[in-house]
Enzyme design. Structure first.
Site, PDB file in Angstrom:
ATOM      1  N   ILE A  22       0.830  -1.204   0.000  1.00  0.00           N
ATOM      2  CA  ILE A  22       0.000   0.000   0.000  1.00  0.00           C
ATOM      3  C   ILE A  22       0.864   1.253   0.000  1.00  0.00           C
ATOM      4  O   ILE A  22       2.011   1.233   0.426  1.00  0.00           O
ATOM      5  CB  ILE A  22      -0.940   0.024   1.236  1.00  0.00           C
ATOM      6  CG1 ILE A  22      -0.122  -0.089   2.534  1.00  0.00           C
ATOM      7  CG2 ILE A  22      -1.987  -1.068   1.149  1.00  0.00           C
ATOM      8  CD1 ILE A  22      -0.906   0.074   3.805  1.00  0.00           C
ATOM      9  N   ASP A  23       0.291   2.333  -0.483  1.00  0.00           N
ATOM     10  CA  ASP A  23       0.927   3.643  -0.451  1.00  0.00           C
ATOM     11  C   ASP A  23       0.614   4.273   0.908  1.00  0.00           C
ATOM     12  O   ASP A  23      -0.271   3.802   1.623  1.00  0.00           O
ATOM     13  CB  ASP A  23       0.363   4.493  -1.598  1.00  0.00           C
ATOM     14  CG  ASP A  23       1.008   5.860  -1.698  1.00  0.00           C
ATOM     15  OD1 ASP A  23       2.205   5.980  -1.394  1.00  0.00           O
ATOM     16  OD2 ASP A  23       0.322   6.813  -2.087  1.00  0.00           O
ATOM     17  N   LYS A  24       1.328   5.327   1.260  1.00  0.00           N
ATOM     18  CA  LYS A  24       1.059   6.009   2.533  1.00  0.00           C
ATOM     19  C   LYS A  24       0.067   7.158   2.346  1.00  0.00           C
ATOM     20  O   LYS A  24      -1.052   7.108   2.826  1.00  0.00           O
ATOM     21  CB  LYS A  24       2.359   6.528   3.154  1.00  0.00           C
ATOM     22  CG  LYS A  24       2.137   7.249   4.498  1.00  0.00           C
ATOM     23  CD  LYS A  24       3.434   7.700   5.128  1.00  0.00           C
ATOM     24  CE  LYS A  24       4.072   8.883   4.443  1.00  0.00           C
ATOM     25  NZ  LYS A  24       3.353  10.161   4.592  1.00  0.00           N
ATOM     26  N   THR A  25       0.493   8.184   1.614  1.00  0.00           N
ATOM     27  CA  THR A  25      -0.302   9.406   1.506  1.00  0.00           C
ATOM     28  C   THR A  25      -1.606   9.171   0.749  1.00  0.00           C
ATOM     29  O   THR A  25      -1.596   8.750  -0.401  1.00  0.00           O
ATOM     30  CB  THR A  25       0.517  10.524   0.818  1.00  0.00           C
ATOM     31  OG1 THR A  25       1.757  10.661   1.518  1.00  0.00           O
ATOM     32  CG2 THR A  25      -0.222  11.842   0.830  1.00  0.00           C
ATOM     33  N   THR A  27      -3.738   6.926   1.242  1.00  0.00           N
ATOM     34  CA  THR A  27      -4.196   5.540   1.349  1.00  0.00           C
ATOM     35  C   THR A  27      -4.405   5.205   2.825  1.00  0.00           C
ATOM     36  O   THR A  27      -5.529   4.941   3.242  1.00  0.00           O
ATOM     37  CB  THR A  27      -3.186   4.566   0.700  1.00  0.00           C
ATOM     38  OG1 THR A  27      -3.011   4.952  -0.670  1.00  0.00           O
ATOM     39  CG2 THR A  27      -3.682   3.133   0.756  1.00  0.00           C
TER      40      THR A  27
END
Length: 196
Positions: A22-25, A27
Site C-alpha cells: 500500500i501507499d502512505k499518503t 491511502t
C-alpha cells in the site's frame, strides 16, 4: 465499491496473493497534509521570513505538500515574491532564485545536491519530528539551511482496522512510500504493518 479490476484473470489470481503493498499518503493517511509549524534555524530570519520564502517557492508547485504551505500562509498576511528559474525535482523538492539568492526546499537528498550543510543540531530536531510520523522539508539559501517546515498528514481512523482485517486473512501488509525512513517507520509502527 469503486474498485476497478482490469480483467477476470486478475480476479482469479487474487486467491494466490500473500502480500499487499500500500501507499502512505491518501491511502493510510487522509491525504490532506497540513503545516504544523515553521522553524527558523538561523539568527536574522524570523518564522515569517522562512514562511515567505517557502510560500514564494511553493506558489509555483502543485505538490500536495506545497499546497499545504500555501494554505497555511492564508492565515497570515504574507504575499509571494517572484521566484525565477523554478524547478521541481521529483522525489527531492523544489529550487528557485528569490532576490538573487538560490533557494532549495526539500529533503536531505536535495540538501546534499545543493551542498547545503545540515548541522547536527538541526538534524536532531528534524529526526524528532520524523519519529512522530511528520514529514519535514528543509529550506536552504545558498549553502546554508535556514529553516524547515513540519507537515503532518493524519492517519485515517479506518486504516488500522482495514490492515488488521487483511492480516487476519493471512496477508502481509507492506507500505511503499517516498517519504523518509523515520516517518515511514513511525507510520508503520502505528498501524502494525509487516514492513515498509
Amino acid at each position: 465499491s469503486g474498485i476497478l479490476i482490469k480483467n477476470a484473470e486478475f480476479l482469479e489470481k487474487m486467491n494466490t496473493i500473500d502480500v499487499v503493498i500500500i501507499d502512505k499518503t491518501g491511502t493510510v493517511t487522509e491525504g490532506k497534509p497540513s503545516v504544523e509549524k515553521i522553524i527558523s534555524t538561523t539568527p536574522g530570519f524570523s518564522e515569517d521570513d522562512i514562511l515567505r520564502k517557502i510560500f514564494s517557492l511553493n506558489s509555483s508547485s502543485e505538490h500536495p505538500l506545497a499546497r499545504a504551505t500555501v494554505h497555511y500562509r492564508e492565515k497570515r498576511n504574507i504575499t509571494a515574491q517572484p521566484v525565477y528559474d523554478f524547478e521541481a525535482l521529483t522525489g527531492k523538492g523544489v529550487t528557485g532564485i528569490l532576490e538573487d539568492n538560490k533557494l532549495a526546499l526539500g529533503n536531505e537528498k536535495l540538501m546534499e545536491e545543493v551542498r547545503a550543510d545540515i548541522s547536527f543540531e538541526i538534524k536532531k530536531q528534524v529526526e524528532t519530528e520524523q519519529k512522530s510520523g511528520k514529514t519535514v522539508s528543509y529550506l536552504s539559501e545558498g549553502n546554508t539551511v535556514i529553516g524547515f517546515v513540519v507537515i503532518s498528514d493524519k492517519i485515517k481512523e479506518s486504516s488500522k482496522e482495514a490492515i488488521h482485517n487483511l492480516q487476519k486473512e493471512g496477508l502481509r501488509v507492506m507500505m511503499l512510500t517516498g517519504d523518509n525512513e523515520e516517518t515511514a517507520r513511525a507510520v508503520s509502527k502505528a498501524l502494525d504493518l509487516d514492513g515498509y
